[in-house]
Design an enzyme around this catalytic site. Structure first.
Site, short mmCIF file in Angstrom:
data_model
loop_
_atom_site.label_atom_id
_atom_site.label_comp_id
_atom_site.label_asym_id
_atom_site.label_seq_id
_atom_site.Cartn_x
_atom_site.Cartn_y
_atom_site.Cartn_z
N ARG A 178 0.83 -1.22 0.00
CA ARG A 178 0.00 0.00 0.00
C ARG A 178 0.86 1.26 0.00
O ARG A 178 0.46 2.30 -0.55
CB ARG A 178 -0.95 -0.04 1.21
CG ARG A 178 -2.12 -1.04 1.01
CD ARG A 178 -2.73 -1.42 2.35
NE ARG A 178 -3.94 -2.22 2.25
CZ ARG A 178 -3.98 -3.55 2.04
NH1 ARG A 178 -2.85 -4.23 1.87
NH2 ARG A 178 -5.14 -4.19 2.00
N SER A 203 -13.16 -9.35 2.80
CA SER A 203 -11.88 -9.27 2.10
C SER A 203 -11.34 -7.85 2.09
O SER A 203 -11.96 -6.93 1.55
CB SER A 203 -12.04 -9.76 0.65
OG SER A 203 -10.93 -9.34 -0.13
N GLN A 251 -8.80 -7.00 0.43
CA GLN A 251 -8.37 -6.69 -0.94
C GLN A 251 -9.52 -6.11 -1.74
O GLN A 251 -9.36 -5.14 -2.48
CB GLN A 251 -7.80 -7.94 -1.61
CG GLN A 251 -6.49 -8.37 -0.98
CD GLN A 251 -5.92 -9.64 -1.55
OE1 GLN A 251 -6.54 -10.30 -2.38
NE2 GLN A 251 -4.73 -10.00 -1.11
N ASP A 305 -4.37 -15.35 7.44
CA ASP A 305 -3.10 -15.83 6.88
C ASP A 305 -2.31 -16.68 7.89
O ASP A 305 -1.32 -17.32 7.52
CB ASP A 305 -2.24 -14.65 6.41
CG ASP A 305 -2.92 -13.90 5.27
OD1 ASP A 305 -3.77 -14.50 4.60
OD2 ASP A 305 -2.60 -12.71 5.07
N ARG A 312 -5.61 -23.63 0.99
CA ARG A 312 -4.85 -23.82 2.23
C ARG A 312 -5.50 -24.78 3.21
O ARG A 312 -4.85 -25.19 4.19
CB ARG A 312 -4.54 -22.46 2.90
CG ARG A 312 -3.46 -21.69 2.16
CD ARG A 312 -3.11 -20.37 2.82
NE ARG A 312 -2.01 -19.73 2.10
CZ ARG A 312 -1.71 -18.44 2.20
NH1 ARG A 312 -2.41 -17.64 2.99
NH2 ARG A 312 -0.69 -17.94 1.51
N ARG A 316 3.39 -19.47 2.85
CA ARG A 316 2.98 -19.72 4.24
C ARG A 316 3.00 -21.23 4.56
O ARG A 316 3.26 -21.61 5.71
CB ARG A 316 1.61 -19.11 4.53
CG ARG A 316 1.61 -17.61 4.24
CD ARG A 316 0.77 -16.79 5.15
NE ARG A 316 0.78 -15.41 4.69
CZ ARG A 316 1.68 -14.48 5.03
NH1 ARG A 316 2.65 -14.77 5.87
NH2 ARG A 316 1.63 -13.25 4.54
O1 SPQ Z 1 -1.42 -10.94 -1.59
P1 SPQ Z 1 -1.91 -12.32 -1.36
O2 SPQ Z 1 -1.25 -13.27 -2.31
O3 SPQ Z 1 -3.40 -12.44 -1.42
O4 SPQ Z 1 -1.44 -12.72 0.12
C1 SPQ Z 1 -2.06 -13.27 1.29
C2 SPQ Z 1 -0.89 -13.95 2.10
O5 SPQ Z 1 -1.01 -15.04 2.63
O6 SPQ Z 1 0.12 -13.28 2.23
C3 SPQ Z 1 -3.19 -14.26 1.01
F1 SPQ Z 1 -2.91 -15.26 0.35
O7 SPQ Z 1 -2.55 -12.23 2.16
C4 SPQ Z 1 -3.70 -11.42 1.89
C5 SPQ Z 1 -4.77 -11.70 2.94
O8 SPQ Z 1 -5.16 -13.03 2.96
C6 SPQ Z 1 -3.25 -9.98 1.98
C7 SPQ Z 1 -4.37 -9.01 2.17
C8 SPQ Z 1 -4.12 -7.57 1.99
O9 SPQ Z 1 -2.95 -7.13 2.02
O10 SPQ Z 1 -5.12 -6.83 1.82
C9 SPQ Z 1 -5.63 -9.41 2.55
C10 SPQ Z 1 -6.01 -10.82 2.73
O11 SPQ Z 1 -6.69 -11.28 1.57
P2 SPQ Z 1 -8.28 -11.10 1.37
O12 SPQ Z 1 -8.58 -11.88 0.11
O13 SPQ Z 1 -8.90 -11.69 2.58
O14 SPQ Z 1 -8.56 -9.68 1.21
#
Ligand code: SPQ
Length: 427
Positions: A26, A166, A168, A314, A345, A387
């Site tokens: 970010r 989420s 993201q 995570d 996972r 992980r």
């Molecule tokens: O970036 P990525 O690949 O999705 O990474 C992971 C991780 O384990 O490092 C998930 F696989 O973390 C995500 C987390 O699960 C990072 C994240 C963020 O930085 O906003 C949010 C989470 O994902 P989500 O899908 O729940 O929003």
């Protein structure tokens, strides 16, 4: 195949885990869309965050590394330029989903690709609401999977209830909302990590939060700032669990991010009876940080479900290992999101821990682990998931025979110095 250390006792010492991955991503993104210079210290030099830097350089942003700082020269959203090459996000779900929200408001075309794992991760959770705001996005299987192509443009604010918990999806829509006409209101299903909201404020933007509802006005311009990235609690989690399960251990993890939307692992360790102290420190950061001292102790099983899940999503692979060392039956529920991470996972954790002799079974939305039996040796695999690789390396410390890990290179996605740090507390 890497031979891992087994049958250890007494992990000791202090560790400074690397910068938080979510915050590092970010910091580049906000630095790129703000006006002026942003400096970032303790940036995570993991593969995922390096992909974010590479993508923004292709969008015309100057990003330099100088004296252990990342310096970004932002020229506002308008400073981003149409890339002449595809944007490759590597293994990073955060990069692709958040980048889509930024590109949604840019009047040019871009193509986004990633690795084999990214090609299996769902994207309509962001592409559908971004299209509602006005972006044109297409991709394999009606925009569900990469390669994706996007042509951004004028966006309108919207009211939207997120169908999945989420960060993201929320963050992607906040980046789009910042560029939209009028107000965007988002309602979260459950509270997820709030680094994006905090950073909007740190870059001088306005955002209001009321429980699970978030409001953001479009047309805001942000101003460059300096960011101190705290240590990643998701990386610290591997060593927290290591010290909790390896007899005669005591370690201190310094400068760990303690944002309450990320500290579910600490709540679980406490519930299971871990011997732990959390010492908040006064850091110059918009994120809470502190040191954590943790010692070996006898652990008891617990149930993990409901609104805590996004706060430790995570950490569930390493929590599954923790549960193998706890007396009784640990139940993990409401964690179906684990199926759409770098790997499924639920399946990979169960498959690999079973090879080491764990009593663990998969359920539709989680796992059941009967602990207290000890682990033995085996050939195990990360399945290309950082992980899973780190969880198995920690598992080997308590196995009574050698463990061989295939695919250890995946760990560099989030923790390139993982094995060196592990060595440091094994001396
Ligand atoms: O970036 P990525 O690949 O999705 O990474 C992971 C991780 O384990 O490092 C998930 F696989 O973390 C995500 C987390 O699960 C990072 C994240 C963020 O930085 O906003 C949010 C989470 O994902 P989500 O899908 O729940 O929003």
């Amino acid at each position: 195949m890497k031979q891992l250390t087994h049958n250890r006792t007494g992990l000791k010492g202090n560790l400074l885990v690397p910068g938080d991955k979510s915050i590092s991503h970010r910091s580049i993104m906000f630095g790129a869309i703000a006006n002026g210079t942003t400096t970032v210290t303790n940036f995570l030099m993991g593969q995922d965050c390096l992909c974010t830097i590479a993508c923004f350089r292709k969008l015309g942003v100057s990003i330099e590394e100088e004296a252990h700082q990342i310096i970004i020269e932002g020229k506002g959203f308008e400073g981003l330029q149409e890339p002449t090459d595809v944007l490759d996000v590597g293994n990073s779900g955060t990069t692709i989903r958040l980048l889509l929200g930024i590109l949604a408001g840019r009047p040019f075309h871009a193509t986004l690709i990633g690795d084999h794992s990214i090609g299996k991760r769902p994207m309509t959770r962001v592409t559908v609401p971004l299209a509602k705001m006005g972006a044109k996005i297409d991709g394999r299987q009606n925009g569900e999977f990469t390669p994706l192509s996007i042509r951004g443009g004028e966006l309108s604010g919207m009211n939207y209830s997120l169908p999945v918990a989420s960060a993201q999806v929320k963050s992607s829509l906040l980046f789009a909302g910042l560029q939209g006409k009028g107000k965007t209101t988002l309602v979260e299903k459950e509270k997820t990590r709030d680094h994006t909201e905090r950073m909007i404020k740190q870059f001088g933007g306005q955002i209001t939060e009321d429980g699970l509802t978030i409001h953001i006005e479009g047309g805001q311009s942000l101003k460059g700032t300096s960011i101190q990235v705290p240590g990643d609690i998701s990386s610290a989690a591997f060593f927290l669990v290591a010290a909790a399960i390896v007899p005669d251990s005591e370690i201190t993890l310094k400068n760990v991010g303690l944002n309450p939307t990320r500290t579910g692992i600490l709540e679980v360790l406490e519930q299971m009876g871990a011997n732990m102290e959390i010492i908040p420190t006064d850091a110059d950061s918009c994120e809470p940080v502190g040191d954590i001292v943790i010692r070996y102790s006898k652990l008891t099983a617990t149930t993990i479900q409901g609104e805590i899940i996004p706060k430790l999503i995570d950490e569930l692979p390493i929590i599954a290992l923790l549960a193998t060392a706890a007396e009784g039956k640990t139940i993990i529920r409401d964690a179906q999101e684990l199926k759409v991470k770098e790997t499924n996972r639920i399946d990979t954790v169960v498959h690999e821990l079973k090879k080491l002799g764990a009593n663990i079974e998969a359920t539709e939305d989680g796992m059941i682990i009967r602990g207290g039996q000890g682990l033995h040796g085996a050939n195990v695999s990360s399945h290309g998931d950082h992980r899973i690789g780190m969880m198995l390396a920690i598992a080997s410390l308590v196995s009574n025979e050698p463990v061989y890990l295939e695919g250890e290179e995946a760990i560099s996605v989030s923790y390139p110095t993982f094995f060196a740090d592990l060595q440091q507390i094994m001396k």
